[in-house]
Design a protein around this motif. Structure first.
Motif, PDB file in Angstrom:
ATOM      1  N   LEU B 103      -9.998  -0.829   4.359  1.00  0.00           N
ATOM      2  CA  LEU B 103      -8.895  -1.772   4.545  1.00  0.00           C
ATOM      3  C   LEU B 103      -8.985  -2.389   5.935  1.00  0.00           C
ATOM      4  O   LEU B 103      -9.526  -1.793   6.856  1.00  0.00           O
ATOM      5  N   ARG B 104      -8.459  -3.608   6.047  1.00  0.00           N
ATOM      6  CA  ARG B 104      -8.591  -4.352   7.302  1.00  0.00           C
ATOM      7  C   ARG B 104      -7.235  -4.572   7.961  1.00  0.00           C
ATOM      8  O   ARG B 104      -6.200  -4.468   7.294  1.00  0.00           O
ATOM      9  N   PRO B 105      -7.256  -4.910   9.243  1.00  0.00           N
ATOM     10  CA  PRO B 105      -5.996  -5.241   9.929  1.00  0.00           C
ATOM     11  C   PRO B 105      -5.273  -6.359   9.181  1.00  0.00           C
ATOM     12  O   PRO B 105      -5.913  -7.300   8.699  1.00  0.00           O
ATOM     13  N   GLY B 106      -3.945  -6.222   9.082  1.00  0.00           N
ATOM     14  CA  GLY B 106      -3.155  -7.217   8.363  1.00  0.00           C
ATOM     15  C   GLY B 106      -2.821  -6.763   6.958  1.00  0.00           C
ATOM     16  O   GLY B 106      -1.838  -7.216   6.378  1.00  0.00           O
ATOM     17  N   GLN B 107      -3.622  -5.843   6.413  1.00  0.00           N
ATOM     18  CA  GLN B 107      -3.339  -5.352   5.061  1.00  0.00           C
ATOM     19  C   GLN B 107      -2.304  -4.231   5.142  1.00  0.00           C
ATOM     20  O   GLN B 107      -2.221  -3.532   6.154  1.00  0.00           O
ATOM     21  N   PRO B 108      -1.512  -4.064   4.062  1.00  0.00           N
ATOM     22  CA  PRO B 108      -0.564  -2.942   4.067  1.00  0.00           C
ATOM     23  C   PRO B 108      -1.298  -1.605   3.949  1.00  0.00           C
ATOM     24  O   PRO B 108      -2.306  -1.506   3.258  1.00  0.00           O
ATOM     25  N   ALA B 109      -0.795  -0.615   4.670  1.00  0.00           N
ATOM     26  CA  ALA B 109      -1.385   0.725   4.603  1.00  0.00           C
ATOM     27  C   ALA B 109      -0.822   1.434   3.376  1.00  0.00           C
ATOM     28  O   ALA B 109       0.389   1.573   3.257  1.00  0.00           O
TER      29      ALA B 109
END
Lengths: 102, 143
Positions: B103-109
């Motif tokens: 997963l990348r920055p900006g995506q929901p965890a």
């Protein structure tokens, strides 16, 4: 570690190890932050950091990775090493934390 | 004339062994000596140097020093051990999948509930509630 806590940030370690194994590790190394157990690698898979058959006897494990998640639950910073020996330095994580305010 | 035991050969080989086995229990504990294992490379250099001097004098001055055979064997072994160390560092450490699926920055965890070391279920939502942010550190574990 107190530098993280001073900034209101908790560090959480996640692996496929059982709670008992993690407890042994915490005791021997003196770690006091939470260690969570993901034996079936479900969460590891969701975060896209699965290392299929990376463990002993073909066990699925996590590849090393660090995610900074803000209080809204959004990923703000990710570190993916290409070498199992090289992990994120605390300074790099703290720098990412200080950029969170924006 | 009495021939001396060639102590440099054995001392050098011992240092080479130390260079090999000390990395994991000692030098991986500190990022400076872990990320680039220069401390171990220095130890290999030191051990190799001692061994080289020992072997050299065994061949130059065989009337005083023993160790022509033992020295040669240990020198070859040391080279192999050094090679093994370098290959382990440069190759085996990198045998992990690429991070392109992460997963990348900006995506929901993705939220999760997992057991802590006390066997208690811990929810990510609880952890986030009490903190400004959390750092999730995924590690290979010791299985």
């Amino acid at each position: 570690m107190s530098e993280f806590h001073d900034r209101g940030v908790e560090v959480i370690a996640i692996s496929v190890d059982s709670p008992a194994e993690s407890q042994k590790l915490c005791q021997s190394r003196g770690y006091s932050f939470p260690f969570l157990s993901d034996p079936d690698a479900q969460v590891i898979r969701q975060y896209g950091v699965l290392h299929p058959k990376g463990g002993a006897e073909g066990k699925d494990i996590a590849r090393p990775a660090e995610f900074l998640v803000d209080t809204a639950g959004t990923i703000r910073w990710v570190n993916l090493t290409d070498d199992i020996r090289v992990r994120a330095r605390p300074e790099a994580v703290l720098a990412a934390i200080s950029r969170l305010r924006s | 004339m009495k021939r001396h035991r060639n102590i440099l050969i054995w001392a050098g080989f011992t240092v080479v062994i130390v260079a090999l086995v000390s990395y994991i229990p000692i030098f991986t504990l500190f990022p400076v000596t872990r990320d680039i294992p220069w401390a171990n490379y220095l130890l290999f250099l030191l051990g190799g140097g001692l061994l080289a001097v020992g072997v050299k004098r065994a061949f130059r001055d065989p009337e005083h020093y023993r160790g022509k055979i033992a020295g040669s064997i240990l020198a070859v072994l040391s080279v192999l051990l050094f090679g093994f160390f370098v290959v382990s560092i440069l190759y085996f450490g990198k045998q992990i999948p690429s991070g392109e699926r992460a997963l990348r920055p900006g995506q929901p965890a993705p939220p999760f509930v997992l057991q802590n070391i006390a066997g208690k279920q811990v929810a990510s939502s609880e952890l986030l509630k009490g903190h400004r942010a959390v750092v999730l550190v995924f590690y290979r574990g010791y299985w």
